[in-house]
Scaffold this motif. Structure first.
Motif, PDB file in Angstrom:
ATOM      1  N   ALA A   1       0.472  12.920  17.268  1.00  0.00           N
ATOM      2  CA  ALA A   1       1.155  13.554  18.602  1.00  0.00           C
ATOM      3  C   ALA A   1       2.150  12.343  19.310  1.00  0.00           C
ATOM      4  N   ASN A   2       1.650  11.405  19.066  1.00  0.00           N
ATOM      5  CA  ASN A   2       2.231  10.006  19.790  1.00  0.00           C
ATOM      6  C   ASN A   2       3.089   9.123  19.341  1.00  0.00           C
ATOM      7  N   LEU A   3       2.994   8.931  17.886  1.00  0.00           N
ATOM      8  CA  LEU A   3       3.494   7.862  17.100  1.00  0.00           C
ATOM      9  C   LEU A   3       4.918   8.322  16.857  1.00  0.00           C
ATOM     10  N   PRO A   4       6.009   7.979  17.313  1.00  0.00           N
ATOM     11  CA  PRO A   4       7.596   8.337  16.568  1.00  0.00           C
ATOM     12  C   PRO A   4       7.482   8.016  15.299  1.00  0.00           C
ATOM     13  N   HIS A   5       8.377   8.742  14.502  1.00  0.00           N
ATOM     14  CA  HIS A   5       8.449   8.750  13.317  1.00  0.00           C
ATOM     15  C   HIS A   5       7.233   8.639  12.581  1.00  0.00           C
ATOM     16  N   TRP A   6       6.459   9.319  12.727  1.00  0.00           N
ATOM     17  CA  TRP A   6       5.003   9.303  12.114  1.00  0.00           C
ATOM     18  C   TRP A   6       5.021   9.483  10.664  1.00  0.00           C
ATOM     19  N   ASP A   7       5.867  10.280  10.149  1.00  0.00           N
ATOM     20  CA  ASP A   7       6.101  10.299   8.669  1.00  0.00           C
ATOM     21  C   ASP A   7       6.558   9.029   8.052  1.00  0.00           C
ATOM     22  N   ASP A   8       7.493   8.424   8.775  1.00  0.00           N
ATOM     23  CA  ASP A   8       7.978   6.942   8.107  1.00  0.00           C
ATOM     24  C   ASP A   8       6.560   6.136   8.109  1.00  0.00           C
ATOM     25  N   HIS A   9       6.076   5.972   9.072  1.00  0.00           N
ATOM     26  CA  HIS A   9       4.765   5.034   9.000  1.00  0.00           C
ATOM     27  C   HIS A   9       3.989   5.367   8.056  1.00  0.00           C
ATOM     28  N   VAL A  10       3.608   6.639   7.703  1.00  0.00           N
ATOM     29  CA  VAL A  10       2.713   7.193   6.697  1.00  0.00           C
ATOM     30  C   VAL A  10       3.401   6.671   5.272  1.00  0.00           C
ATOM     31  N   ALA A  11       4.652   7.009   5.158  1.00  0.00           N
ATOM     32  CA  ALA A  11       5.098   6.520   3.948  1.00  0.00           C
ATOM     33  C   ALA A  11       5.070   5.224   3.399  1.00  0.00           C
ATOM     34  N   LEU A  12       5.427   4.302   4.435  1.00  0.00           N
ATOM     35  CA  LEU A  12       5.366   2.881   4.538  1.00  0.00           C
ATOM     36  C   LEU A  12       4.096   2.285   4.144  1.00  0.00           C
ATOM     37  N   GLY A  13       2.981   2.922   4.801  1.00  0.00           N
ATOM     38  CA  GLY A  13       1.754   2.417   4.284  1.00  0.00           C
ATOM     39  C   GLY A  13       1.115   2.851   3.302  1.00  0.00           C
ATOM     40  N   ILE A  14       1.715   4.092   2.696  1.00  0.00           N
ATOM     41  CA  ILE A  14       1.367   4.518   1.283  1.00  0.00           C
ATOM     42  C   ILE A  14       1.798   3.545   0.492  1.00  0.00           C
ATOM     43  N   SER A  15       2.965   3.200   0.344  1.00  0.00           N
ATOM     44  CA  SER A  15       3.793   2.335  -0.419  1.00  0.00           C
ATOM     45  C   SER A  15       3.264   0.884  -0.638  1.00  0.00           C
ATOM     46  N   ALA A  16       2.908   0.450   0.648  1.00  0.00           N
ATOM     47  CA  ALA A  16       2.204  -0.737   0.855  1.00  0.00           C
ATOM     48  C   ALA A  16       0.747  -0.933   0.179  1.00  0.00           C
ATOM     49  N   LEU A  17       0.133   0.223   0.209  1.00  0.00           N
ATOM     50  CA  LEU A  17      -1.350   0.384  -0.374  1.00  0.00           C
ATOM     51  C   LEU A  17      -1.255   0.151  -1.880  1.00  0.00           C
ATOM     52  N   ARG A  18      -0.191   0.984  -2.575  1.00  0.00           N
ATOM     53  CA  ARG A  18       0.049   0.893  -3.884  1.00  0.00           C
ATOM     54  C   ARG A  18       0.213  -0.547  -4.517  1.00  0.00           C
ATOM     55  N   GLU A  19       1.418  -0.973  -3.382  1.00  0.00           N
ATOM     56  CA  GLU A  19       1.704  -2.385  -3.955  1.00  0.00           C
ATOM     57  C   GLU A  19       0.565  -3.663  -3.737  1.00  0.00           C
ATOM     58  N   ARG A  20      -0.180  -3.370  -2.982  1.00  0.00           N
ATOM     59  CA  ARG A  20      -1.377  -4.383  -2.861  1.00  0.00           C
ATOM     60  C   ARG A  20      -2.537  -4.358  -3.487  1.00  0.00           C
ATOM     61  N   SER A  21      -2.786  -3.135  -3.932  1.00  0.00           N
ATOM     62  CA  SER A  21      -4.295  -2.995  -4.609  1.00  0.00           C
ATOM     63  C   SER A  21      -4.148  -2.912  -6.037  1.00  0.00           C
ATOM     64  N   ASP A  22      -5.484  -2.935  -6.445  1.00  0.00           N
ATOM     65  CA  ASP A  22      -5.526  -2.932  -8.033  1.00  0.00           C
ATOM     66  C   ASP A  22      -5.839  -1.468  -8.486  1.00  0.00           C
ATOM     67  N   PRO A  23      -5.179  -1.021  -9.472  1.00  0.00           N
ATOM     68  CA  PRO A  23      -5.520   0.400  -9.827  1.00  0.00           C
ATOM     69  C   PRO A  23      -6.735   0.769 -10.350  1.00  0.00           C
ATOM     70  N   ASP A  24      -7.606  -0.545 -10.622  1.00  0.00           N
ATOM     71  CA  ASP A  24      -8.992  -0.206 -11.010  1.00  0.00           C
ATOM     72  C   ASP A  24     -10.101  -0.513 -10.132  1.00  0.00           C
ATOM     73  N   ASP A  25      -9.493  -0.634  -8.980  1.00  0.00           N
ATOM     74  CA  ASP A  25     -10.395  -0.998  -7.700  1.00  0.00           C
ATOM     75  C   ASP A  25     -11.272   0.069  -7.481  1.00  0.00           C
ATOM     76  N   PRO A  26     -12.443   0.049  -7.475  1.00  0.00           N
ATOM     77  CA  PRO A  26     -13.649   1.395  -6.997  1.00  0.00           C
ATOM     78  C   PRO A  26     -13.266   1.372  -5.571  1.00  0.00           C
ATOM     79  N   ARG A  27     -12.855   0.642  -4.655  1.00  0.00           N
ATOM     80  CA  ARG A  27     -12.698   0.891  -3.342  1.00  0.00           C
ATOM     81  C   ARG A  27     -11.426   1.691  -3.232  1.00  0.00           C
ATOM     82  N   LEU A  28     -10.496   1.554  -4.048  1.00  0.00           N
ATOM     83  CA  LEU A  28      -9.041   2.258  -3.950  1.00  0.00           C
ATOM     84  C   LEU A  28      -9.394   3.652  -4.684  1.00  0.00           C
TER      85      LEU A  28
END
Length: 265
Positions: free
Chosen positions: A159-186
């Protein structure tokens, strides 16, 4: 390596490239989004049969030369190409994501020394590991153990975050870049969000990868009843693989700086 992570990545990137992006003709008879397998193979200068084996996970150890050809064929930038190399040849010794509660008190004392700055430490899965007092008042995720995606997909953020969809897209792309594909937490985090958040599922399937080290972000601050736009910088925490320190700050003398200062009083 996670189940055919390399093949999944190649397939997603192939679908994201338009024929005209690589000077190939666009015909009306295409039955797939993006490029055909044989087109990627041609551009990467490998055989179609070998490329098919890569996508199907029947060959998981391509040479550096093949990876360079694939990066060029798919138009990967440096971050995306580095991610492809990492999933194709993961390091033999890996330590998975440290969990909240595993940091000692010295980290919190260090963060409290950041004057007029909202600072926190996150792990590769964007769980909050440590946070200073000001950050806990600025951000709704400002408690140890919370996860940034739970905040992003909250009703308040939508409701309150401008360009919410851009924040989500950037967050997801950063999650993939930083994480290990085999990580149980991921696996735990992604598995939950794939079920509960259709937008996460759609964007996760794209396999986008970005490196983010600085920028400008906006947060809804309930204590102020306003949106607060701040600059931010991030850096890896020395000696702790996968941990990132993020500091949000404002230019001196601005209304944002005064608002941020007031939250620390």
């Amino acid at each position: 390596m996670a189940i055919n992570e390399l093949g999944n990545y190649l397939r997603a990137r192939r679908h994201a490239v338009r024929p005209e992006d690589v000077d190939l003709p666009t015909d009306t008879g295409r039955r797939v989004d993006g490029l055909r397998r044989e087109e990627v193979a041609q551009l990467a200068m490998i055989s179609p049969e070998y490329y098919l084996r890569l996508e199907q996970g029947r060959d998981t150890h391509p040479s550096d030369q093949v990876l360079r050809g694939l990066a060029a064929a798919l138009g990967l930038d440096e971050a995306a190409a580095a991610y492809m190399r990492r999933v194709a040849d993961p390091p033999p010794l890996r330590s998975f994501t440290p969990l909240p509660g595993s940091l000692d008190d010295s980290v919190f004392e260090f963060l409290d020394g950041f004057e007029d700055t909202a600072a926190y430490v996150i792990n590769a899965c964007q769980d909050v590991m440590a946070v200073n007092e000001r950050a806990s008042r600025v951000f709704t995720f400002g408690t140890v153990g919370s996860n940034m995606f739970d905040t992003l997909f909250s009703d308040a953020a939508r409701a309150n975050l401008p360009h919410w969809d851009d924040h989500v897209a950037l967050g997801i792309s950063a999650l993939r870049e930083r994480s290990d594909p085999d990580d149980p937490r991921l696996h735990e985090l992604v598995g939950r969000l794939l079920v509960t958040e259709p937008e996460f599922a759609r964007l996760w399937a794209r396999h986008d990868v970005t490196v983010q080290s600085s920028g400008v972000g906006t947060a809804w601050v309930a204590a102020l009843g306003m949106l607060l736009t701040l600059r931010w910088q991030s850096m890896s925490v020395p000696g702790d693989g996968g941990l990132t320190l993020v500091a949000h700050y404002a230019d001196p003398g601005t209304p944002e700086a005064e608002a941020l200062r007031s939250l620390g009083e």
